[in-house]
Scaffold this motif. Sequence first.
Motif, PDB file in Angstrom:
ATOM      1  N   LEU A 137      40.614  40.761  33.983  1.00 20.00           N
ATOM      2  CA  LEU A 137      40.259  39.779  32.960  1.00 20.00           C
ATOM      3  C   LEU A 137      38.935  39.087  33.295  1.00 20.00           C
ATOM      4  CD1 LEU A 137      43.828  38.262  32.540  1.00 20.00           C
ATOM      5  CD2 LEU A 137      42.746  40.029  31.140  1.00 20.00           C
ATOM      6  N   PRO A 138      37.808  39.765  33.092  1.00 14.72           N
ATOM      7  CA  PRO A 138      36.514  39.173  33.442  1.00 14.72           C
ATOM      8  C   PRO A 138      36.169  37.931  32.623  1.00 14.72           C
ATOM      9  CG  PRO A 138      36.198  41.239  32.256  1.00 14.72           C
ATOM     10  CD  PRO A 138      37.668  41.105  32.529  1.00 14.72           C
ATOM     11  N   SER A 169      41.118  38.214  42.505  1.00 17.37           N
ATOM     12  CA  SER A 169      40.463  39.044  43.516  1.00 17.37           C
ATOM     13  C   SER A 169      39.226  38.308  44.006  1.00 17.37           C
ATOM     14  CB  SER A 169      40.064  40.391  42.913  1.00 17.37           C
ATOM     15  OG  SER A 169      39.187  41.073  43.777  1.00 17.37           O
ATOM     16  N   GLU A 170      39.088  38.196  45.328  1.00 22.28           N
ATOM     17  CA  GLU A 170      37.948  37.454  45.862  1.00 22.28           C
ATOM     18  C   GLU A 170      36.632  38.213  45.779  1.00 22.28           C
ATOM     19  OE1 GLU A 170      38.820  36.496  49.997  1.00 22.28           O
ATOM     20  OE2 GLU A 170      39.955  38.344  50.110  1.00 22.28           O
ATOM     21  N   PHE A 171      36.685  39.549  45.661  1.00 23.85           N
ATOM     22  CA  PHE A 171      35.457  40.336  45.623  1.00 23.85           C
ATOM     23  C   PHE A 171      35.313  41.161  44.351  1.00 23.85           C
ATOM     24  CE2 PHE A 171      36.386  39.852  50.216  1.00 23.85           C
ATOM     25  CZ  PHE A 171      35.354  38.964  50.488  1.00 23.85           C
ATOM     26  N   GLY A 172      36.116  40.859  43.346  1.00 19.12           N
ATOM     27  CA  GLY A 172      35.975  41.495  42.040  1.00 19.12           C
ATOM     28  C   GLY A 172      35.896  43.010  42.108  1.00 19.12           C
ATOM     29  N   VAL A 195      49.144  41.161  35.975  1.00 18.77           N
ATOM     30  CA  VAL A 195      50.015  42.333  35.982  1.00 18.77           C
ATOM     31  C   VAL A 195      51.190  42.028  35.055  1.00 18.77           C
ATOM     32  CG1 VAL A 195      51.491  43.852  37.354  1.00 18.77           C
ATOM     33  CG2 VAL A 195      49.367  42.930  38.357  1.00 18.77           C
ATOM     34  N   ASP A 196      51.310  42.825  33.988  1.00 15.06           N
ATOM     35  CA  ASP A 196      52.465  42.708  33.100  1.00 15.06           C
ATOM     36  C   ASP A 196      53.595  43.498  33.739  1.00 15.06           C
ATOM     37  OD1 ASP A 196      50.960  41.236  31.300  1.00 15.06           O
ATOM     38  OD2 ASP A 196      50.342  43.005  30.159  1.00 15.06           O
ATOM     39  N   THR A 214      33.153  36.115  46.775  1.00 13.10           N
ATOM     40  CA  THR A 214      31.761  36.172  46.319  1.00 13.10           C
ATOM     41  C   THR A 214      31.662  36.603  44.868  1.00 13.10           C
ATOM     42  OG1 THR A 214      31.561  38.435  47.138  1.00 13.10           O
ATOM     43  CG2 THR A 214      30.866  36.671  48.623  1.00 13.10           C
ATOM     44  N   ASN A 215      32.754  37.123  44.302  1.00  7.28           N
ATOM     45  CA  ASN A 215      32.726  37.619  42.927  1.00  7.28           C
ATOM     46  C   ASN A 215      34.157  37.573  42.386  1.00  7.28           C
ATOM     47  OD1 ASN A 215      31.863  38.821  40.554  1.00  7.28           O
ATOM     48  ND2 ASN A 215      32.054  40.890  41.348  1.00  7.28           N
ATOM     49  N   LEU A 216      34.624  36.376  42.073  1.00  9.85           N
ATOM     50  CA  LEU A 216      36.026  36.183  41.691  1.00  9.85           C
ATOM     51  C   LEU A 216      36.351  36.882  40.372  1.00  9.85           C
ATOM     52  CD1 LEU A 216      36.446  32.384  42.543  1.00  9.85           C
ATOM     53  CD2 LEU A 216      36.742  34.374  44.033  1.00  9.85           C
TER      54      LEU A 216
END
Length: 131
Positions: free
Chosen positions: A95-96, A61-64, A127-128, A120-122
């Motif tokens: 998964l931070p 995700s590009e914006f977390g 997904v299992d 800005t906040n990857l």
Amino acid sequence: MSRLSDLRFRAATTFQRRVGNPVLRRLPLQTVLETTGRSSGLPRQTPVGGRRVGDSFWLVSEFGDKSQYVRNIKADPRVRVRIRGRWHTGTAHLLPDDDPVARLRSLPRFNSVGVRAFGTNLLTVRVDLHG
């Protein structure tokens, strides 16, 4: 969030919401992540880039936490992913602690370039897949 990061976030999300997502999610081979809206309870479909590895689908995700689909996953991790035109049910995991920049190196290059350029906040998402 810095002013520049906020501007990039608003510009990218406005474009995605109004132009990119409505077009891309209609393309039969576009990968789409379907979450359940945390307020509405309605299905929300977001075109994503990523890669299936065995029984898991990986994306960044590009914006977390600011991404609407990440916020929906926090409320309900049950999702569906359309991969190559076929829907799969699954459970999403945020998964931070994963290194999203390293993860992007293993994902499709075209999408990864965009995520790195605008993100800005990857945040890595796995997904299992159940079916």
